[in-house]
Design a protein around this motif. Structure first.
Motif, PDB file in Angstrom:
ATOM      1  N   THR A   2     -65.632  -5.637  -4.512  1.00 14.70           N
ATOM      2  CA  THR A   2     -64.930  -4.522  -5.139  1.00 14.70           C
ATOM      3  C   THR A   2     -63.453  -4.593  -4.779  1.00 14.70           C
ATOM      4  O   THR A   2     -63.088  -4.622  -3.604  1.00 14.70           O
ATOM      5  N   ASP A   5     -61.398   0.861  -5.581  1.00 20.27           N
ATOM      6  CA  ASP A   5     -62.416   1.909  -5.476  1.00 20.27           C
ATOM      7  C   ASP A   5     -61.716   3.265  -5.441  1.00 20.27           C
ATOM      8  O   ASP A   5     -61.042   3.586  -4.465  1.00 20.27           O
ATOM      9  N   GLN A   7     -62.219   7.403  -5.725  1.00 16.55           N
ATOM     10  CA  GLN A   7     -63.188   8.498  -5.710  1.00 16.55           C
ATOM     11  C   GLN A   7     -62.444   9.814  -5.840  1.00 16.55           C
ATOM     12  O   GLN A   7     -61.651  10.166  -4.962  1.00 16.55           O
ATOM     13  N   GLN A  25     -64.786   2.001 -10.067  1.00 12.70           N
ATOM     14  CA  GLN A  25     -64.638   0.819  -9.227  1.00 12.70           C
ATOM     15  C   GLN A  25     -64.346  -0.375 -10.105  1.00 12.70           C
ATOM     16  O   GLN A  25     -64.846  -0.461 -11.226  1.00 12.70           O
TER      17      GLN A  25
END
Lengths: 292, 124
Positions: A2, A5, A7, A25
């Motif tokens: 990844t 990322d 959030q 992601q």
């Protein structure tokens, strides 16, 4: 692996929320198109990812680090946009010469060859370049860094038609030779969709969807035919777009599903760029309704 | 190079069909290596993942087989498999559309058969 990322990423400016809630992601070695209308938050998102500005809240990781003021992120990523600035005391040739000090994967041969191909003047100053040539130079610089994460914000703005198609070709060829993570924003999905593996569509600071290009192309279907038949077929379904063609015929776009064939109603595919346009349209009607 | 610009078909399907056409035309022989996803991406100016999807379809249909680390190869019976598949699916589908269109235009069965014979004659 990844690479990015995010959030619940939020970015507030004084008077507005540029990013409301961004969660997604990005896996490595894919070319992803960042698509959205004017003011959707594309540029703000790219600037947060590049570490130029700090997020207001939420969690953002690039190579597992928060990108703001992070050396690892800035050494391994680049954001190409029309605001890139270089010292006024350096000519274009000087800029290319000093680049390997900052980017350890810098490809001098690629830079020189592209520079010659696009007939830029090595003695010119970056600040004096025309809009089109500046975009071209920035693109050459961005590609030649070979950064693990290469981001482009509206890279073809100002480029003429021929340079645009050369740029997309150069990007694809260099990606094939040296796969890396590429995130590229554009208003013009149709002209670059052949390059893309995935699409990240954002609208009003939120992610609408993050899907493969093939999935986006199969997202919707259009029905065209006599108004009463089309309305019957689309009753109770989520309507993405509708247009009254004339007094008797209607064009309606809905989510793809198996539909019965009805004499007189044509079923068409909907292009990825139209899908993105329709799902980010908050108005009830289209531009035609303004002129009624 | 340009793919058959029948743009309603997904690109990966057109890639698979292009390889099939090359096999039918004997430009790829049995047990010969076909283009890699990267060569196809370069050739047709598309994302390598899209090209890979086209190859995967042919592997699933056992027209191609994979040799680990070496690439994709044409299966022994590939050509006859493609011909059979095209006869059963594509050609039947086209015949169906032809019959429907003839009906819409009030062309009789007799006239349609005459038309096909005429076309056959012109191709000779």
């Amino acid at each position: 692996m990844t690479v990015i990322d995010c959030q619940n990423l939020k970015k507030r400016y004084k008077r507005m929320n540029a990013l409301e809630d961004i969660t997604f992601q990005l896996e490595d070695q894919k070319i992803t198109g960042l698509i959205g209308r004017n003011g959707a938050g594309k540029t703000t998102l790219l600037k947060v990812l590049a570490g130029f500005i700090r997020e207001s809240s939420g969690d953002v990781k690039v190579f597992s680090n928060n990108p703001y003021n992070n050396l690892r992120v800035s050494a391994n990523s680049i954001l190409v946009d029309d605001q890139m600035s270089f010292p006024d005391s350096l000519t274009l040739a000087d800029i290319l010469e000093t680049a390997p000090d900052f980017y350890k994967r810098w490809d001098a041969e690629l830079a020189t060859n592209l520079f010659r191909y696009f007939r830029l003047n090595p003695k010119q100053l970056h600040a004096r370049l025309s809009k089109g040539n500046k975009a071209t130079f920035n693109m050459i610089f961005g590609l030649s860094t070979r950064c693990e994460l290469t981001m482009f914000d509206e890279p073809t703005n100002g480029m003429d038609e021929a340079v645009r198609s050369d740029f997309y070709r150069a990007l694809l060829k260099d990606y094939i030779a040296h796969p890396r993570t590429i995130l590229i924003s554009s208003h013009h999905l149709a002209e670059m969709e052949h390059l893309l593996e995935d699409i990240l569509l954002i609208h009003k600071g939120k992610v609408v969807f993050h899907q493969s290009l093939e999935e986006v192309k199969e997202y919707a279907v259009a029905l065209q035919g006599p108004t009463n038949l089309v309305e019957k077929m689309t009753a109770g379904k989520e309507i993405l777009h509708t247009k009254q063609l004339d007094s008797q015929r209607k064009y309606v776009v809905i989510r793809r599903e198996d539909l019965p064939l009805i004499e007189g109603v044509m079923i068409y595919p909907v292009s990825a760029s139209d899908v993105c346009m329709y799902v980010t349209d908050d108005r009830k009607g289209g531009i035609d309704d303004v002129f009624k | 190079m340009d793919l058959n610009s029948d743009s309603t078909k997904p690109i990966y399907i057109r890639i698979a069909e292009w390889i099939e056409n090359e096999i039918i035309a004997d430009r790829f022989q049995s047990d010969e290596k076909v283009h890699s996803q990267y060569q196809l991406a370069d050739l047709f100016n598309i994302n390598p993942a899209t090209a890979a999807k086209g190859l995967t379809i042919l592997v699933e249909q056992q027209i191609l087989y994979k040799r680990r680390g070496l690439g994709m190869f044409v299966a022994l019976e590939a050509k006859s498999m493609i011909l059979e598949k095209r006869r059963n699916e594509t050609l039947t589908q086209m015949a169906m559309e032809l019959v429907l269109e003839a009906r819409r235009l009030s062309v009789t069965e007799e006239e349609l058969i005459q038309l096909i014979k005429k076309c056959e004659g012109e191709q000779k």
